[in-house]
Every structure is written in C-alpha cells, then in structure tokens.
Design a protein around this motif. Structure first.
Motif, PDB file in Angstrom:
ATOM      1  N   ARG A   1       6.291   6.255  17.070  1.00  0.00           N
ATOM      2  CA  ARG A   1       6.995   7.534  17.092  1.00  0.00           C
ATOM      3  C   ARG A   1       8.025   7.616  15.988  1.00  0.00           C
ATOM      4  NH1 ARG A   1       8.488   9.787  22.880  1.00  0.00           N
ATOM      5  NH2 ARG A   1       8.877  11.518  21.485  1.00  0.00           N
ATOM      6  N   GLN A   2       7.966   6.694  14.996  1.00  0.00           N
ATOM      7  CA  GLN A   2       8.870   6.808  13.878  1.00  0.00           C
ATOM      8  C   GLN A   2       8.414   7.948  12.968  1.00  0.00           C
ATOM      9  OE1 GLN A   2       8.741   3.449  11.271  1.00  0.00           O
ATOM     10  NE2 GLN A   2       6.565   3.120  11.586  1.00  0.00           N
ATOM     11  N   THR A   3       9.347   8.505  12.234  1.00  0.00           N
ATOM     12  CA  THR A   3       9.016   9.565  11.286  1.00  0.00           C
ATOM     13  C   THR A   3       8.619   8.914   9.970  1.00  0.00           C
ATOM     14  OG1 THR A   3      10.608  11.009  12.346  1.00  0.00           O
ATOM     15  CG2 THR A   3       9.876  11.624  10.145  1.00  0.00           C
ATOM     16  N   LEU A   4       7.364   9.026   9.621  1.00  0.00           N
ATOM     17  CA  LEU A   4       6.846   8.405   8.398  1.00  0.00           C
ATOM     18  C   LEU A   4       6.847   9.419   7.263  1.00  0.00           C
ATOM     19  CD1 LEU A   4       3.806   6.398   9.808  1.00  0.00           C
ATOM     20  CD2 LEU A   4       6.139   5.594   9.380  1.00  0.00           C
ATOM     21  N   ASP A   5       6.921   8.904   6.055  1.00  0.00           N
ATOM     22  CA  ASP A   5       6.810   9.727   4.848  1.00  0.00           C
ATOM     23  C   ASP A   5       5.628   9.197   4.040  1.00  0.00           C
ATOM     24  OD1 ASP A   5       7.209  11.439   2.769  1.00  0.00           O
ATOM     25  OD2 ASP A   5       8.886  10.318   1.887  1.00  0.00           O
ATOM     26  N   PRO A   6       4.386   9.458   4.498  1.00  0.00           N
ATOM     27  CA  PRO A   6       3.234   8.848   3.825  1.00  0.00           C
ATOM     28  C   PRO A   6       2.938   9.510   2.491  1.00  0.00           C
ATOM     29  CG  PRO A   6       2.500  10.307   5.567  1.00  0.00           C
ATOM     30  CD  PRO A   6       3.998  10.276   5.653  1.00  0.00           C
ATOM     31  N   ARG A   7       2.480   8.711   1.539  1.00  0.00           N
ATOM     32  CA  ARG A   7       2.005   9.224   0.252  1.00  0.00           C
ATOM     33  C   ARG A   7       0.984   8.245  -0.302  1.00  0.00           C
ATOM     34  NH1 ARG A   7       7.464   7.986  -0.261  1.00  0.00           N
ATOM     35  NH2 ARG A   7       8.015   6.222  -1.597  1.00  0.00           N
ATOM     36  N   SER A   8       0.228   8.701  -1.282  1.00  0.00           N
ATOM     37  CA  SER A   8      -0.819   7.863  -1.859  1.00  0.00           C
ATOM     38  C   SER A   8      -0.197   6.644  -2.528  1.00  0.00           C
ATOM     39  CB  SER A   8      -1.640   8.672  -2.878  1.00  0.00           C
ATOM     40  OG  SER A   8      -2.718   7.925  -3.348  1.00  0.00           O
ATOM     41  N   THR A   9      -0.665   5.459  -2.162  1.00  0.00           N
ATOM     42  CA  THR A   9      -0.014   4.208  -2.563  1.00  0.00           C
ATOM     43  C   THR A   9      -1.027   3.214  -3.081  1.00  0.00           C
ATOM     44  OG1 THR A   9       1.665   4.543  -0.836  1.00  0.00           O
ATOM     45  CG2 THR A   9       1.466   2.322  -1.750  1.00  0.00           C
ATOM     46  N   ASP A  10      -0.680   2.550  -4.209  1.00  0.00           N
ATOM     47  CA  ASP A  10      -1.454   1.429  -4.738  1.00  0.00           C
ATOM     48  C   ASP A  10      -0.879   0.158  -4.133  1.00  0.00           C
ATOM     49  OD1 ASP A  10      -2.596  -0.630  -6.137  1.00  0.00           O
ATOM     50  OD2 ASP A  10      -2.474   0.350  -8.104  1.00  0.00           O
TER      51      ASP A  10
ATOM     52  N   ARG B   1      -2.976   6.238   1.967  1.00  0.00           N
ATOM     53  CA  ARG B   1      -1.877   7.170   2.244  1.00  0.00           C
ATOM     54  C   ARG B   1      -0.993   6.533   3.318  1.00  0.00           C
ATOM     55  NH1 ARG B   1      -0.497  11.961   5.196  1.00  0.00           N
ATOM     56  NH2 ARG B   1       0.629  13.440   3.856  1.00  0.00           N
ATOM     57  N   VAL B   2       0.151   6.013   2.884  1.00  0.00           N
ATOM     58  CA  VAL B   2       0.981   5.215   3.781  1.00  0.00           C
ATOM     59  C   VAL B   2       2.427   5.371   3.345  1.00  0.00           C
ATOM     60  CG1 VAL B   2       0.847   3.122   2.370  1.00  0.00           C
ATOM     61  CG2 VAL B   2       1.124   2.908   4.839  1.00  0.00           C
ATOM     62  N   ASP B   3       3.365   5.056   4.255  1.00  0.00           N
ATOM     63  CA  ASP B   3       4.792   5.064   3.939  1.00  0.00           C
ATOM     64  C   ASP B   3       5.131   3.745   3.237  1.00  0.00           C
ATOM     65  OD1 ASP B   3       7.585   4.822   4.021  1.00  0.00           O
ATOM     66  OD2 ASP B   3       7.716   6.158   5.736  1.00  0.00           O
ATOM     67  N   PRO B   4       5.368   3.739   1.917  1.00  0.00           N
ATOM     68  CA  PRO B   4       5.559   2.464   1.196  1.00  0.00           C
ATOM     69  C   PRO B   4       6.695   1.608   1.732  1.00  0.00           C
ATOM     70  CG  PRO B   4       5.134   4.258  -0.341  1.00  0.00           C
ATOM     71  CD  PRO B   4       5.363   4.893   0.992  1.00  0.00           C
ATOM     72  N   PRO B   5       7.913   2.158   2.000  1.00  0.00           N
ATOM     73  CA  PRO B   5       8.967   1.270   2.519  1.00  0.00           C
ATOM     74  C   PRO B   5       8.587   0.606   3.841  1.00  0.00           C
ATOM     75  CG  PRO B   5       9.902   3.345   1.729  1.00  0.00           C
ATOM     76  CD  PRO B   5       8.426   3.519   1.739  1.00  0.00           C
TER      77      PRO B   5
ATOM     78  N   ALA C   1       1.020   0.361  11.818  1.00  0.00           N
ATOM     79  CA  ALA C   1      -0.376   0.396  11.386  1.00  0.00           C
ATOM     80  C   ALA C   1      -1.171   1.429  12.188  1.00  0.00           C
ATOM     81  CB  ALA C   1      -1.004  -0.990  11.519  1.00  0.00           C
ATOM     82  N   ARG C   2      -0.977   1.460  13.514  1.00  0.00           N
ATOM     83  CA  ARG C   2      -1.722   2.412  14.335  1.00  0.00           C
ATOM     84  C   ARG C   2      -1.307   3.853  14.032  1.00  0.00           C
ATOM     85  NH1 ARG C   2      -6.252   1.256  15.901  1.00  0.00           N
ATOM     86  NH2 ARG C   2      -6.196   2.163  18.001  1.00  0.00           N
ATOM     87  N   GLN C   3       0.002   4.077  13.805  1.00  0.00           N
ATOM     88  CA  GLN C   3       0.471   5.421  13.482  1.00  0.00           C
ATOM     89  C   GLN C   3      -0.064   5.873  12.122  1.00  0.00           C
ATOM     90  OE1 GLN C   3       4.696   5.819  13.708  1.00  0.00           O
ATOM     91  NE2 GLN C   3       4.698   8.004  13.256  1.00  0.00           N
ATOM     92  N   SER C   4      -0.373   4.920  11.228  1.00  0.00           N
ATOM     93  CA  SER C   4      -0.918   5.236   9.902  1.00  0.00           C
ATOM     94  C   SER C   4      -2.428   5.351   9.929  1.00  0.00           C
ATOM     95  CB  SER C   4      -0.489   4.165   8.896  1.00  0.00           C
ATOM     96  OG  SER C   4       0.915   4.079   8.819  1.00  0.00           O
ATOM     97  N   GLY C   5      -3.051   5.293  11.108  1.00  0.00           N
ATOM     98  CA  GLY C   5      -4.501   5.420  11.209  1.00  0.00           C
ATOM     99  C   GLY C   5      -5.237   4.113  11.028  1.00  0.00           C
ATOM    100  N   GLY C   6      -4.526   2.986  11.089  1.00  0.00           N
ATOM    101  CA  GLY C   6      -5.154   1.692  10.834  1.00  0.00           C
ATOM    102  C   GLY C   6      -5.060   0.752  12.017  1.00  0.00           C
ATOM    103  N   GLN C   7      -5.042  -0.557  11.729  1.00  0.00           N
ATOM    104  CA  GLN C   7      -5.098  -1.569  12.776  1.00  0.00           C
ATOM    105  C   GLN C   7      -4.529  -2.874  12.215  1.00  0.00           C
ATOM    106  OE1 GLN C   7      -4.819  -2.648  15.715  1.00  0.00           O
ATOM    107  NE2 GLN C   7      -6.725  -1.845  16.598  1.00  0.00           N
ATOM    108  N   VAL C   8      -4.123  -3.773  13.116  1.00  0.00           N
ATOM    109  CA  VAL C   8      -3.703  -5.131  12.754  1.00  0.00           C
ATOM    110  C   VAL C   8      -4.551  -6.108  13.548  1.00  0.00           C
ATOM    111  CG1 VAL C   8      -1.793  -6.745  12.562  1.00  0.00           C
ATOM    112  CG2 VAL C   8      -1.350  -4.308  12.411  1.00  0.00           C
ATOM    113  N   ARG C   9      -5.044  -7.145  12.884  1.00  0.00           N
ATOM    114  CA  ARG C   9      -5.840  -8.158  13.562  1.00  0.00           C
ATOM    115  C   ARG C   9      -5.294  -9.550  13.227  1.00  0.00           C
ATOM    116  NH1 ARG C   9      -6.892  -5.581  16.992  1.00  0.00           N
ATOM    117  NH2 ARG C   9      -8.850  -4.645  17.713  1.00  0.00           N
TER     118      ARG C   9
END
Length: 823
Positions: A515-524, A558-562, A655-663
């Motif tokens: 529930r954090q407020t993310l600022d996603p952008r295209s990231t290398d 597309r992720v929040d870099p910090p 990771a889940r909020q960004s549409g991903g996963q951790v294993r």
C-alpha cells in the motif's frame, strides 16, 4: 522538348519522367541518353503490359503505368531512376544474379511463377511472378548489353488458386483412397473401370480392373445381373440403390465362390450438357450384418418356444423391482414433458411429506426453492430438448411441513421423459456448513494472531523511536533554558535521525502491505545496479567478494527506482550477515520468458516476459521452515536489537505491488539465492538527473498565493510558515469542504497543496477535481503518507498534478513547489 520526345505519352509515368530533375542524375539529361535506352523507354511507356527497364552498371530503374499498379507507397514515385539494388533490396538476392547474367552478354531468360518475398505497406508479402529478362544492346560497353528490358505479370492470385485447387484434389483423392466403403468410377456405356479404391480391390480379391470393362474383369457380376443393372442406370439416368444384395464372388479361377451381401448405389455421372458419361459405384460389405439378421430371425423361433418360461422369469423380476420401488429410501419418479411426475414412489412422502396424488397433479417447479428455480429449469430443458442427463444435480425441495430439504438428483432422459432418483443430502450440507464456519473461525483466529504479532512489533519499534525523539527535544529545551545553545544542533540531529528511522519503518510497513505510494518509471536495472555497486562494496566490507553479472540487451522494467535500490541493498546486507567469515556475493540480471505452466506453478505470476534480479551468497543458507516464514512481518533469525524483521516483507510487498514476485532458493550450509522478478516494459528508460535539495531561503518579495489543505494542524502550521518564509502568501483549510469554498471564491491561487486523506465527505483528489471545473489550469501538489492508488498513486495523474510522499523534509517540499511553479 525535341530531346524529350521519346518520353511523350506514357500516361502518369511519362509525365513523371518528363517532370523529373535529371540534371543531377548519373545518366544526365534525357537528350544525352543512348538511342537504345530511349527506344526501350518509348516502347515501355506506351505498352499496356507490365514492363520496366534496368539500365547501366547500377541498373537504374524505370517502369510504366501498368507496372505502377503493383507498387505501394514504399516505391512509387520515389524509386524512379534509382539503382535496382536499392529499390529491390529485399529480393535482389533472387533477381540480381539473373539480371547480371543478361548484362554480361547472356541470352534472354524466362521465369515462370517465381516466388519473391516483397515488402508492401511495411510488411513482407509472398508474391509470384512470371517474367522475362531481354538484353538491350549498347555497343559502348564491353559486353554489348547496356540494360535489361523486363516484361512481367504478377501471378500471385493464380498460383494461390491453383495451389488451393491442387490441395482440394489431393484431399479428395486421399478421402477416396482411405474411405472404408468400396468405390469405383465406370466410364462409358461399356462400363470401363477408370478408378477403384483399395476397398473395392479388396472386395474383388485384388484382380486388375483399371482399363477393363466390368463384364471382362468380373464375369460373375455379369452372370448375376449386375451388368444389366448398370446398363439400365446408364440408359435411364436414374440412380439405383440396393440393400443387403447377395453377390457370389469368385476370388480366382477354380476357387469356390464366396457369398457376400452388399449395400450399394449406382449413381449416374453427367457432363456439362447433362448427358450420362459414366457411373459412380459406392457401397459397403454388410455380410456380417446380414448373417446376423438371418441368425436373429432363426433364433426367434427358438425363443418363442421357451417364451412361457421367460415370461415367468420376467414377472418374477418385475415383482422384485416393484419391491425396490416401494421400499427404497431414495426418491424415484418419471417426469413427463409437462413437468409433472406421472409416477412417484412412496419415498416422496417419507422424505418430503407429499402424497402421490399431490405429486402427480402439481408441476415439480412449485416445490423448488426460489433461489434454485432458474438453474433447475435450465437442467430440465436440457434433458427434455437435448436428451442431456443430469448427474449429481443438487437443489432444495419444499417439505409439506415447511422448510426445505437438499436433494441430489440423477436424471436420465429417454423417449421424451426423464427417469429420476434423488437422495436426501440435507444432513451432509449442514455438516459441510458447520465445517466451513469452523474453518472461518480458525482463519480469523490466525489473522488476529498475525495482527497481534504485527501490533506488538510496531509498538516496540515506535516506542524506541518516540523515546529518542522525545529525549532529544527535552534535552534540547533544557540546554536552551541553560543558555548552552552550542549543544542544540547535535541534539536536533539525534531527533532527526530518529524521525528518519520512523519514516523508514513506515515505508517498510507500507511496502509489506503493498500500500505504499510508488512512483514507477521505465528503468534500466543494469544501470541501477552499476550505480549502486560502490555503495554495496562499502556496505558488505572487504571480507565479502562482490561479482556483478549483467545480462546483455536487458529489457527495461517499469518500477520505482529508489524502492528497488532499497530492496537490493537490503538483500545484500542480509547476504553479508549470512557470511560472518566472508564469502562470495553475486548480483546477476537476466531476461526470463515464463510460459503458462511455469508462471502459474513456480512463480504465481501471469505468463509473459520478466526481468530477474538475483542476489546469491555462499553463507549459512536457510531451512525449509525458515524459508516458509521469511516474508512474515517482524520475523527474523537475528538476535533481539539486530533486525526489525521487516526487510524481506518490504521487498515482497514492493515486488508484488510492482506486478512481480520474489523467490528464495536455499539449503542449509549451501548459501541462498533471492530473485526478484519484474514485468518487462517496452518504453525506453530515461535518465532523470537528481536535484539536491536547497536550504530554506530568507524571506523575499511576494511570489504568489498557495492554498494549503491539511487536517494535521502541526504540519499545516509548519508548511505555511515555510511558504511565508519563502515569500509566498498562504491560505489554509483543515478539510476538503473548507478548501473547496476557498477554491470556488474569486481569490487568485497559484498552487494547491493538499493531503489526500482528508476527513469528512471529500478527500484531496475529489476536492482538486471539483476545483478544476472552475480553475482548469490550477496546479496541484498532492501529499500522502499511505497508498491512495485509486486516487493518485496509479500513474494516471492529470497534467499539472504532482505527488509527494510523507514524511518529507521542508527543503524537499520547498524545492518541489519551486519546480512546479517554474514549470
């Protein structure tokens, strides 16, 4: 104009050639072109055939109106006079050698239905061409050939139609060969075998047939009247159909004939004028069926002889079934097309209390629970209209004494009726509901236990942080009262550090809860890891060797870099702590494509393309029970005071909020690998240079008016004080309704600074949207300390709206406001 006369006429292409600027072209002005080229162009322009000319060593390209119809915008009109290799780059490998052969002095060439993959409208297209390459004489060159005249026709449609026809003929031939029934085609009044499939050849013992008449190839057919039937069909033009016709076939001379029974049809074949030209024969060997029918008829006589004994046995069995009907505890009945049970057994009254006369006179829908009525009607319609059985169909039936009972039905349709039986499962349903309530209570207890654990951990950490803040402020006040102002900055720094730790803990909690407020952008991610490498090396110390393996051509995310940097640093610190005596730490990136099975089973993700970021160590590893709890909040294997237990839960939530996963992959004593999977993004990453925060400036001239809407009075007072010190005139409100009244007034407002979560009936986003109806250019800065993604945190802010996450320093707020107003 005399020099251009050979270009006269020629329609669109003639006009285009005359208007073309040839002064800078390698061929020069048309008046200087060789006579053979001019003659060829005149012939080409005035021809209705598709023609083109390739001239000189560069094969400069010319074409006429008929050829222009085959061109798309890629080539017309821009390709006129350009080198052929440039115009036809995608097919030059196919035609270049052919053209070169003619240019070297070779003879003319002919190519029929040549396959060429051309680019049309930006995509590759399969085409077919029939064309000729003819030399154009030029004595000024060594080979004697100055160019090539091309006469062509696109045959793509004809080729495709021909192929489809050939495929259809092949399919029909395969069906003819593979069909289990016997088939043959007879030509002419003599009935000559033109075709016969394998089943027909097997029927006649493999004798040679093709090219021979029926009478010659099968003399026994003629003697048994089959040839006479063929003559009749040929003469009358009427088909002949036979069923179970006996045919005594002699496989070979001297071999006894075999009696076969055939179903067959003689179908006349007519030409376009309607005249009979042959006969199509098709049939099936039904010998086994015919013999079985004969045996059946023979057995009927024997059966009638013992009929009385069988009748007695049937009576006995019927009496047994009648007893079952009467004594069964299951409901039984026969349901007719009107929806009434015309037959019902006594179990109806024992289970539901309804007597037979009520059941037989009332549509069964009247007994069904209203909530089950629609699907019961659908199942009944499928049974009556489609003959579809219902197995284990459950619904509720009204009891004569009130209430409903659950029944499980088996219903088999036959001859327009449905034969039914039903079992009372009310007790099973009640037991299942009781079990579900028990499980829900257990889940609630487990949830409350987790909430208690979370609350206890929060209270512990925040009490420590508040103690540090309160102590620093109290000692600072005491020092000020004593006049020892030189100690105040150090005490304020201690309090500020405690505040920063509290902010970090809040962000971890929000990340864990997604529930954090993310600022996603295209990231290398490769660039992000490279930028952190020096910090990671200083953090893990010299006893741990660091290796970074970057994937080539890594996809952007597309992720929040910090937040990703924070997650990576947390994983590296955990890896360092797992290797107290030193070891190897490896950071690796990779592109990963997950199919349906892998995405669902191993990763709990949607199938697709992902980027993985892995942190591997050679440390102590983790046991399966530790792995199972690794992402729980406040779970840690470290001693008390050495870890909050929120690091991994924060990474999981982010990771889940960004549409991903951790294993996690780990074994005790063999190290651990933590891998973050993030969805691929197709937008190219952009560099965003960081702007260092500036200190609060001294008061300056009036710079504009800012409205601050914040329900927390201390924050509202501090923000207004900051803005006044920065030279702004401030207005303020404590809730959305009061703020909207100011915004709907005539006062000039340059910027709205508002919290998202305001008390009352209107939040900050709703207030800003309402204000923009009257002030469409109003600039807005939202501040929030939790996820308001449905309002501002989903990446869909309108132009002129911006976002700042609590807590923030006043320097950062001031700089953000300056940037917004400057923009």
């Amino acid at each position: 104009m005399a020099d251009m006369s050979f270009l006269s006429g020629g329609g669109e292409m003639g006009a285009l050639m005359r208007a073309h600027d040839w002064s800078r072209h390698p061929l020069g002005m048309p008046g200087s072109w060789p006579q053979t080229l001019r003659t060829s162009l005149r012939l080409m322009l005035n021809s209705r055939h598709q023609m083109c000319v390739l001239w000189g060593s560069e094969a400069f390209w010319f074409y006429n109106d008929a050829y222009r119809q085959t061109l798309t915008a890629e080539r017309h009109p821009s390709s006129l006079g350009k080198p052929g290799r440039q115009v036809w780059a995608e097919i030059w490998g196919d035609i270049g050698a052919q053209i070169a052969q003619v240019m070297r002095g070779g003879s003319a060439t002919w190519h029929e239905n040549q396959h060429l993959v051309m680019q049309r409208d930006g995509r590759d297209e399969d085409t077919y061409w029939t064309y000729s390459y003819s030399p154009i004489d030029d004595e000024s060159v060594a080979s004697g050939v100055g160019g090539v005249l091309v006469v062509c026709t696109e045959t793509t449609e004809q080729v495709l139609v021909s192929r489809r026809a050939m495929e259809e003929r092949q399919r029909l031939a395969e069906l003819f060969e593979q069909t289990p029934s016997f088939m043959a085609m007879l030509r002419g009044p003599e009935h000559v075998f033109e075709l016969a499939n394998p089943s027909y050849l097997q029927l006649v013992g493999g004798r040679p047939l093709l090219g021979r008449t029926v009478a010659d190839a099968l003399p026994e057919a003629a003697s048994q009247g089959f040839v006479g039937l063929l003559d009749l069909v040929y003469a009358s033009g009427q088909p002949y159909v036979a069923s179970a016709t006996p045919f005594a076939m002699q496989p070979a001379p001297g071999v006894p004939a075999r009696q076969r029974y055939l179903d067959f049809v003689y179908q006349p074949i007519r030409d376009d004028a309607g005249k009979v030209t042959g006969i199509f024969v098709e049939g099936t060997d039904v010998t086994e069926r015919a013999l079985a029918e004969k045996a059946l008829r023979a057995s009927e006589t024997r059966l009638r002889a013992i009929n009385s004994d069988l009748e007695q046995q049937v009576v006995q069995r019927m009496q047994g079934r009648a007893r079952t009907w009467q004594l069964s505890t299951d409901i039984m009945g026969v349901l007719n097309a009107e929806g009434i049970f015309e037959l019902s057994n006594p179990a109806w009254q024992r289970v539901l209390g309804w007597p037979e006369q009520i059941i037989a006179s009332t549509p069964f829908f009247n007994f069904v629970h209203p909530d089950d009525l629609e699907r019961t009607r659908l199942a009944y319609a499928r049974g009556i209209e489609l003959g579809e059985p219902a197995l284990s169909f459950e619904n509720r039936y009204r009891h004569a004494a009130g209430g409903y009972r659950w029944l499980s039905w088996v219903a088999i349709p036959e001859d327009g009726k449905i034969y039914c039986s039903a079992r009372d499962i009310t007790a099973d349903k009640e037991a299942a509901e009781s079990l579900a309530r028990t499980e829900a209570a257990l889940r609630q207890a487990q949830k409350m236990e987790a909430v208690g654990q979370l609350t206890g951990g929060l209270a512990h950490d925040f009490n420590n942080l508040l103690g540090g803040i309160m102590g620093a402020l109290e000692v600072a006040r005491m020092k000020l009262e004593q006049g020892k102002v030189e100690d105040v900055p150090r005490l304020l720094s201690l309090g500020e550090a405690a505040v920063n730790r509290a902010a970090s803990l809040t962000q971890r909690l929000l990340a864990f809860s997604r529930r954090q407020t993310l600022d996603p952008r295209s990231t290398d991610i490769n660039r992000l890891v490279a930028g952190m490498e020096e910090l990671i090396r200083r953090t893990i110390g010299p006893s741990v060797q660091l290796e970074v393996i970057e994937a080539d051509a890594l996809w952007p995310c597309r992720v929040d870099p910090p937040q990703l940097e924070n997650a990576l640093l947390n994983l590296c610190i955990n890896a360092r702590d797992a290797m107290p005596d030193g070891g190897q730490l490896t950071i690796e990136t990779a592109n990963r494509a997950l199919d349906d099975a892998a995405a669902a089973a191993a990763f709990d993700l949607q199938p697709g393309r992902y980027v993985s970021l892995s942190v591997a160590d050679t440390g102590s590893g983790m046991s399966p029970d530790v792995i199972a709890r690794a992402f729980d909040p406040f779970f840690t294997t470290k001693p008390i005071g050495q870890g909050t237990g929120l690091g991994l839960s924060m990474i999981y939530g982010f990771a889940r909020q960004s549409g991903g996963q951790v294993r996690i992959h780990s074994e005790p004593g063999k190290g651990s690998v933590f891998t973050i999977y993030l969805p691929r993004h197709h937008e190219a990453p952009q560099e965003t240079p960081a702007t260092p925060p500036a200190r609060i400036p001294q008061a300056t001239r009036q710079r504009g008016t800012i409205l601050v809407v914040e329900d927390e009075s201390s924050i509202r007072e501090l923000v207004c004080e900051l803005l006044r010190e920065a030279g702004f005139h401030t207005l303020h409100a404590a809730d959305g309704s009061a703020g909207l009244r100011i915004l709907q007034s005539a006062v000039a407002i340059d910027l709205l600074v508002t919290d998202v979560g305001l008390p009352g009936l209107m939040n900050g986003r709703q207030m800003a949207d309402a204000a923009r109806t009257a002030r469409p250019d109003l600039k807005v800065l939202f501040v929030t300390g939790y996820a308001a993604q449905s309002v501002v945190g989903d990446g869909h802010l309108e132009p002129g709206m911006h976002l700042l996450t609590k807590p923030f320093s006043l320097d950062v707020l001031r700089q953000k406001i300056d940037d917004i107003l400057a923009a």
